[in-house]
Enzyme design. Structure first.
Site, PDB file in Angstrom:
ATOM      1  N   GLU A 117       0.849  -1.202   0.000  1.00  0.00           N
ATOM      2  CA  GLU A 117       0.000   0.000   0.000  1.00  0.00           C
ATOM      3  C   GLU A 117       0.881   1.248   0.000  1.00  0.00           C
ATOM      4  O   GLU A 117       1.985   1.227   0.540  1.00  0.00           O
ATOM      5  CB  GLU A 117      -0.867   0.019   1.264  1.00  0.00           C
ATOM      6  CG  GLU A 117      -2.332  -0.304   1.040  1.00  0.00           C
ATOM      7  CD  GLU A 117      -3.142   0.831   0.409  1.00  0.00           C
ATOM      8  OE1 GLU A 117      -2.581   1.644  -0.356  1.00  0.00           O
ATOM      9  OE2 GLU A 117      -4.345   0.893   0.676  1.00  0.00           O
ATOM     10  N   ASP A 121      -3.950   5.363   6.314  1.00  0.00           N
ATOM     11  CA  ASP A 121      -4.448   6.598   6.904  1.00  0.00           C
ATOM     12  C   ASP A 121      -5.417   6.218   8.029  1.00  0.00           C
ATOM     13  O   ASP A 121      -5.002   6.051   9.174  1.00  0.00           O
ATOM     14  CB  ASP A 121      -5.114   7.394   5.767  1.00  0.00           C
ATOM     15  CG  ASP A 121      -5.564   8.779   6.183  1.00  0.00           C
ATOM     16  OD1 ASP A 121      -5.089   9.264   7.216  1.00  0.00           O
ATOM     17  OD2 ASP A 121      -6.396   9.380   5.488  1.00  0.00           O
ATOM     18  N   GLY A 123      -6.960   3.360   8.022  1.00  0.00           N
ATOM     19  CA  GLY A 123      -6.824   1.900   8.133  1.00  0.00           C
ATOM     20  C   GLY A 123      -7.998   1.144   7.524  1.00  0.00           C
ATOM     21  O   GLY A 123      -7.966  -0.077   7.417  1.00  0.00           O
ATOM     22  N   LYS A 149      -0.083   7.269   8.801  1.00  0.00           N
ATOM     23  CA  LYS A 149      -0.498   8.479   9.524  1.00  0.00           C
ATOM     24  C   LYS A 149      -1.229   8.033  10.775  1.00  0.00           C
ATOM     25  O   LYS A 149      -2.458   7.972  10.784  1.00  0.00           O
ATOM     26  CB  LYS A 149      -1.489   9.264   8.654  1.00  0.00           C
ATOM     27  CG  LYS A 149      -0.920  10.363   7.823  1.00  0.00           C
ATOM     28  CD  LYS A 149      -2.075  11.185   7.259  1.00  0.00           C
ATOM     29  CE  LYS A 149      -1.987  11.304   5.764  1.00  0.00           C
ATOM     30  NZ  LYS A 149      -3.130  12.003   5.174  1.00  0.00           N
TER      31      LYS A 149
HETATM   32  P1  IMP Z   1      -7.406   4.638   4.603  1.00  0.00           P
HETATM   33  O1  IMP Z   1      -8.425   3.643   4.138  1.00  0.00           O
HETATM   34  O2  IMP Z   1      -8.032   5.799   5.321  1.00  0.00           O
HETATM   35  O3  IMP Z   1      -6.278   4.045   5.385  1.00  0.00           O
HETATM   36  O4  IMP Z   1      -6.835   5.323   3.304  1.00  0.00           O
HETATM   37  C1  IMP Z   1      -6.021   4.679   2.462  1.00  0.00           C
HETATM   38  C2  IMP Z   1      -6.001   5.334   1.098  1.00  0.00           C
HETATM   39  O5  IMP Z   1      -6.359   6.726   1.125  1.00  0.00           O
HETATM   40  C3  IMP Z   1      -4.591   5.313   0.578  1.00  0.00           C
HETATM   41  O6  IMP Z   1      -4.336   4.124  -0.090  1.00  0.00           O
HETATM   42  C4  IMP Z   1      -4.548   6.525  -0.320  1.00  0.00           C
HETATM   43  O7  IMP Z   1      -4.987   6.189  -1.608  1.00  0.00           O
HETATM   44  C5  IMP Z   1      -5.526   7.499   0.290  1.00  0.00           C
HETATM   45  N1  IMP Z   1      -4.830   8.522   1.114  1.00  0.00           N
HETATM   46  C6  IMP Z   1      -4.858   8.659   2.453  1.00  0.00           C
HETATM   47  N2  IMP Z   1      -4.111   9.683   2.872  1.00  0.00           N
HETATM   48  C7  IMP Z   1      -3.565  10.223   1.749  1.00  0.00           C
HETATM   49  C8  IMP Z   1      -2.665  11.320   1.520  1.00  0.00           C
HETATM   50  O8  IMP Z   1      -2.190  12.028   2.425  1.00  0.00           O
HETATM   51  N3  IMP Z   1      -2.328  11.549   0.225  1.00  0.00           N
HETATM   52  C9  IMP Z   1      -2.813  10.808  -0.819  1.00  0.00           C
HETATM   53  N4  IMP Z   1      -3.642   9.769  -0.642  1.00  0.00           N
HETATM   54  C10 IMP Z   1      -4.032   9.483   0.629  1.00  0.00           C
HETATM   55 MG    MG Z   2      -4.196   3.991  -2.274  1.00  0.00          MG
END
Ligand code: IMP
Ligand code: MG
Length: 194
Positions: A117, A121, A123, A149
């Site tokens: 990945e 962010d 998760g 993050k």
């Molecule tokens: P999660 O499901 O919130 O963990 O988000 C994961 C996905 O969100 C990542 O694979 C990214 O595609 C996108 N994403 C999250 N934060 C960022 C960022 O700061 N920049 C660009 N894409 C992000």
């Molecule tokens: Mg992504």
């Protein structure tokens, strides 16, 4: 994400054609050199943890494509590659939903799988993916993320191999995008107000 403004990097009809000024500015957060050094370490760790075993890399498109290309070349073992795609973010805010847009092309059953990945962010994406992939019974299902993050985490997910922990900033580059742009930067940068 108050510091993200709409800009026009490389977009046809954007800065050049409309005469509008680009409003996004990106500041370097992790240099290309630091990334390459860390990717080499992760590649060596993955193969050292599985001596003599082939590694199946499974990239989450699109964000992982540059990281995975470099990582694959840093694993001194037999490597195979496949990809899947889920939709997650629009712009800089989460929709809170994931949808499978493209599944794998090879079975993962009985293999040592490393899910690659760009960033973890909240998760949510990784958590949903792990549940589906585990049901397909790989011998091992490991996770590898370039960035994490932790301040925004909603769901606890295991990260077996991690590049860098970053603060709560919206980042672009080295595969990561803002509205489809900036993936081609060789470093990871944070979007700032211009
Ligand atoms: P999660 O499901 O919130 O963990 O988000 C994961 C996905 O969100 C990542 O694979 C990214 O595609 C996108 N994403 C999250 N934060 C960022 C960022 O700061 N920049 C660009 N894409 C992000
Ligand atoms: Mg992504």
């Amino acid at each position: 994400m108050a510091d993200v403004l709409v800009g026009a990097q490389g977009r046809p009809g954007g800065e050049e054609m409309s005469g509008q000024r680009t409003l996004e500015k990106v500041s370097v957060l992790i240099t290309a050199e630091k990334i390459q050094e860390r990717v080499r370490e992760i590649g060596r760790a993955i193969s050292a943890d599985h001596p003599g075993r082939p590694i199946h890399l499974l990239g989450v498109l699109k964000g992982s494509f540059i990281f995975m290309a470099d990582l694959a070349r840093c694993i001194p073992a037999t490597v195979s590659c496949d990809f899947l795609r889920v939709s997650s973010y629009k712009g800089s805010t989460s929709t809170g939903e994931i949808r499978f847009e493209m599944d794998v092309t090879e079975p993962i059953t009985g293999r040592i799988v490393v899910l690659v990945e760009d960033i973890i962010d909240t998760g949510t994406t990784m958590d949903a993916l792990l549940r589906v992939l585990r049901s397909r019974e790989p011998e091992k299902l490991l996770t590898c993320a370039l960035l994490h993050k932790p301040s925004r985490r909603k769901v606890e997910v295991p990260i077996d191999y991690l590049g860098f922990t970053i603060p709560d900033r919206f980042v672009v580059g080295y595969g990561l995008d803002f509205d489809g742009r900036w993936r081609n930067l060789p470093y990871v940068g944070a979007i700032e107000e211009a």
